[in-house]
Design an enzyme around this catalytic site. Structure first.
Site, PDB file in Angstrom:
ATOM      1  N   LYS A  95       0.851  -1.191   0.000  1.00 56.18           N
ATOM      2  CA  LYS A  95       0.000   0.000   0.000  1.00 56.18           C
ATOM      3  C   LYS A  95       0.887   1.243   0.000  1.00 56.18           C
ATOM      4  O   LYS A  95       1.974   1.235   0.595  1.00 56.18           O
ATOM      5  CB  LYS A  95      -0.888  -0.054   1.255  1.00 56.18           C
ATOM      6  CG  LYS A  95      -1.899   1.067   1.389  1.00 56.18           C
ATOM      7  CD  LYS A  95      -2.747   0.848   2.650  1.00 56.18           C
ATOM      8  CE  LYS A  95      -3.727   1.965   2.918  1.00 56.18           C
ATOM      9  NZ  LYS A  95      -4.521   1.726   4.153  1.00 56.18           N
ATOM     10  N   SER A 170      -9.487   1.842   3.432  1.00 61.03           N
ATOM     11  CA  SER A 170      -8.620   2.631   2.584  1.00 61.03           C
ATOM     12  C   SER A 170      -7.635   1.791   1.768  1.00 61.03           C
ATOM     13  O   SER A 170      -7.081   2.289   0.796  1.00 61.03           O
ATOM     14  CB  SER A 170      -7.833   3.634   3.432  1.00 61.03           C
ATOM     15  OG  SER A 170      -6.925   2.969   4.288  1.00 61.03           O
ATOM     16  N   SER A 194      -9.486  -0.636   7.537  1.00 63.77           N
ATOM     17  CA  SER A 194      -8.980  -0.419   6.183  1.00 63.77           C
ATOM     18  C   SER A 194      -8.385  -1.651   5.517  1.00 63.77           C
ATOM     19  O   SER A 194      -8.016  -1.589   4.353  1.00 63.77           O
ATOM     20  CB  SER A 194      -7.936   0.690   6.187  1.00 63.77           C
ATOM     21  OG  SER A 194      -8.565   1.932   6.317  1.00 63.77           O
TER      22      SER A 194
END
Lengths: 491, 94
Positions: A95, A170, A194
């Protein structure tokens, strides 16, 4: 009877996978060992897959040449019979909040668009040391603030199950990177759900460990007393191995204690377990019907398999989201004060004085949601309101944790939905922050209490074919119990 | 509670954010709504409850306080918006 956490060496069983891609670490490494495929070929397949699916907007940056170089080097070692790490041939995405020396990392923000990390996150270094190959960095909500991957400077990522819909957030790019077969496993991060929520929206396992289990060094901070690195994968066995390699004390993170790291990948689960659930959720009409049905089916299957499944009550559901947003925005306002346009990050070209430089750099560099949360965090920490909001929320956090841990003293796990709603159409998230925050209710619980939790895929909605899932939560430091149970009950 | 334009501007100033005038009213409304949600916490009786600051209650972990060469000057300056090769260059402070 014992159930071992091993993957069946049979890779046609998941019908959404073409035989080109292997669904787990074990199947990948068997194929490499058997000479069925080379590491370079594997990386080439994933790169081709990325190229074919640009419209999903999964990656902020692809490290193609470097991934191929690492693959070539590993193939050489394999041919020579030299030692290979436990993640040899395993292709990962990271990420865009995980620092990797010499590589860009931007937290999905214009503020850090040109930032190149001078160091590598401890968790990532431990994976690289075992020969993991990082294929690129994935799109996410700006500074991990969001649940649809729509708050990114780089535009939304799309759900591969239905590209008109969001993948969750997210860690949305992380989820789609695995879902769309552009890598085998994704490293994400969770402050309030997330990892679990996007995993569930994309039909994957998504795991968040106990707070402190994995070092946060090199993870761009949002809410420091909540943030944890997590993993998204098709197979819980892979998550167990990834955790085993990343977990443990670190000289650069005082909140990662020197606790022994069990061999999670070798753990077994035996006998009947005690599983609690919240009956109120199953009657709550604000929770999507298919999600309630999925939860009920999961409970029934566990009951039929001989486990004890019992309803329990939790008194604080109405206070979970308020507590979470007071504390995380407070921490965010403090963490994000470092972005001042002085030593790194975006600096406004328009500003002249020091004060103007601070203000204009931050206003031009941060997106709307980030600014909203900074303002709220500044408010709850400001003189005159600190006790009424921040202090109160810290106290509420204690009673929430105590009641959950009380339940987990009597039960091995708590089973509940991940999200009250299914993935929504891209661009159609209602323009109402309160409604959006309230949708985080079931995931923020584990982060508020620091507990480990995992989202488990449970097939697809029969009507719209979108993935559905549920989650299991365990007591602090019980990831061994939790992951081995999930491996044992995997369908 | 009363959230007026003045409060929003004061918070923006404390946060070092320059809000364009057209965004002030929208953020004011958001704050009103979010605070209405958050004020729910007032229903809880938390008298005598200690604030929870560290969720795992770990002991303070300390390592030897030794100087390490963690970031050399060139790496530290590599991301600077402006530098002269030795120092960060910033707008005039005094």
């Amino acid at each position: 009877m014992e159930y071992y956490c091993t993957t069946v060496l049979f890779y046609y069983r998941t019908n959404y996978l073409t035989p080109m891609f292997y669904p787990s670490i074990a199947t990948t490494q068997s194929a490499l060992d058997a000479g069925e495929v080379t590491t370079v070929q594997l990386v080439e397949r994933y790169l081709a897959s990325i190229g074919d699916q640009r419209y999903l907007n999964i990656y902020v940056e692809v490290f193609a040449d470097e991934a191929l170089d690492r693959a070539r080097e590993q193939d050489g070692r394999r041919r020579a019979g030299a030692k290979l790490g436990r993640l040899a041939g395993i292709v990962l995405s990271i990420k865009d909040v995980i620092c990797y020396a010499g590589h860009g990392v931007s937290a999905g923000s214009a503020m850090l668009e040109d930032f190149v990390s001078p160091y590598t996150a401890t968790a990532l270094q431990r994976l690289l040391d075992e020969d993991a190959i990082v294929i690129g960095r994935t799109n996410c909500d700006e500074f991990a603030m969001g649940s649809g991957n729509e708050n990114s400077h780089y535009g939304p990522t799309r759900n591969a199950a239905d590209p008109a819909r969001v993948p969750g957030g997210s860690s949305g790019g992380a989820a789609v990177s695995v879902q769309a077969n552009t890598c085998l496993m994704a490293v994400g991060s969770s402050t309030g759900g997330s990892v679990r929520q996007p995993a569930s929206f994309c039909g994957l396992y998504g795991f968040k460990p106990t707070y402190g289990r994995i070092s946060r060094y090199g993870l761009i901070a949002y809410g420091s007393s909540f943030d944890q690195i997590g993993l998204l994968a098709r197979d819980p066995t892979d998550i167990a191995l990834g955790l085993e390699l990343m977990a443990g004390a670190d000289n650069f993170d005082a909140t990662a204690p020197n606790r022994p790291v069990p061999l999670y990948s070798k753990a077994t689960s035996e006998g009947p377990k005690r599983i609690a659930y919240f009956a109120d959720i199953l009657k709550n009409e604000k929770v999507d019907g298919v999600i309630r049905q999925t939860t009920e089916s999961a409970l029934k299957e566990l009951r039929d398999a001989g486990h004890t499944v019992e309803p329990v009550t939790f008194d604080y559901f109405d206070y979970v989201v308020p507590t979470y947003y007071v504390l995380t925005t407070a921490e965010a306002s403090s963490n994000l004060s470092r972005y001042d346009g002085m030593r790194y990050g975006y600096r406004s070209a328009e500003a002249e004085t020091l004060e103007e430089t601070y203000k204009q750099s931050r206003s031009e560099g941060f997106g709307t949601e980030v600014q909203r949360r900074i303002l709220l965090g500044t408010f709850v920490l400001s003189s005159g309101y600190y006790d009424a909001f921040y202090g109160k929320a810290q106290r509420a956090r204690r009673v929430i944790q105590e009641q959950l841990r009380g339940i987990l003293a009597d039960y091995d796990f708590i089973l509940m939905p991940v999200s009250p709603s299914q993935p929504w159409p891209v661009g159609e998230q209602i323009d109402d922050p309160v409604a959006n925050y309230l949708a985080d209710i079931y995931t923020v619980l584990a982060n508020l209490a620091g507990l480990p939790a995992i989202a488990i895929p449970a097939g697809n909605d029969p009507e719209d074919h979108l993935p559905v899932g549920y989650q299991l939560m365990a007591d602090l430091w019980q990831e061994e119990e939790l992951l081995s149970f999930v491996c044992r009950t995997k369908k | 509670m009363n959230v007026d334009e003045g409060l929003v501007l004061r918070l923006a100033d404390l946060s070092k954010l320059a809000l364009p005038p057209e965004r002030v009213e929208r953020l004011r409304t958001d704050l009103v709504n979010i605070l209405a949600m958050v004020e729910k916490l007032n229903e809880l009786d938390l008298e005598g409850v200690e604030p929870l600051r560290y969720v795992t209650e770990v002991e303070q972990v300390l390592r030897p306080d030794r100087i390490g060469n963690h970031l050399d000057r060139n790496s530290a300056l590599a991301n600077a918006p402006d530098s002269d090769g030795e120092y960060f260059k910033v707008p005039r402070v005094i």
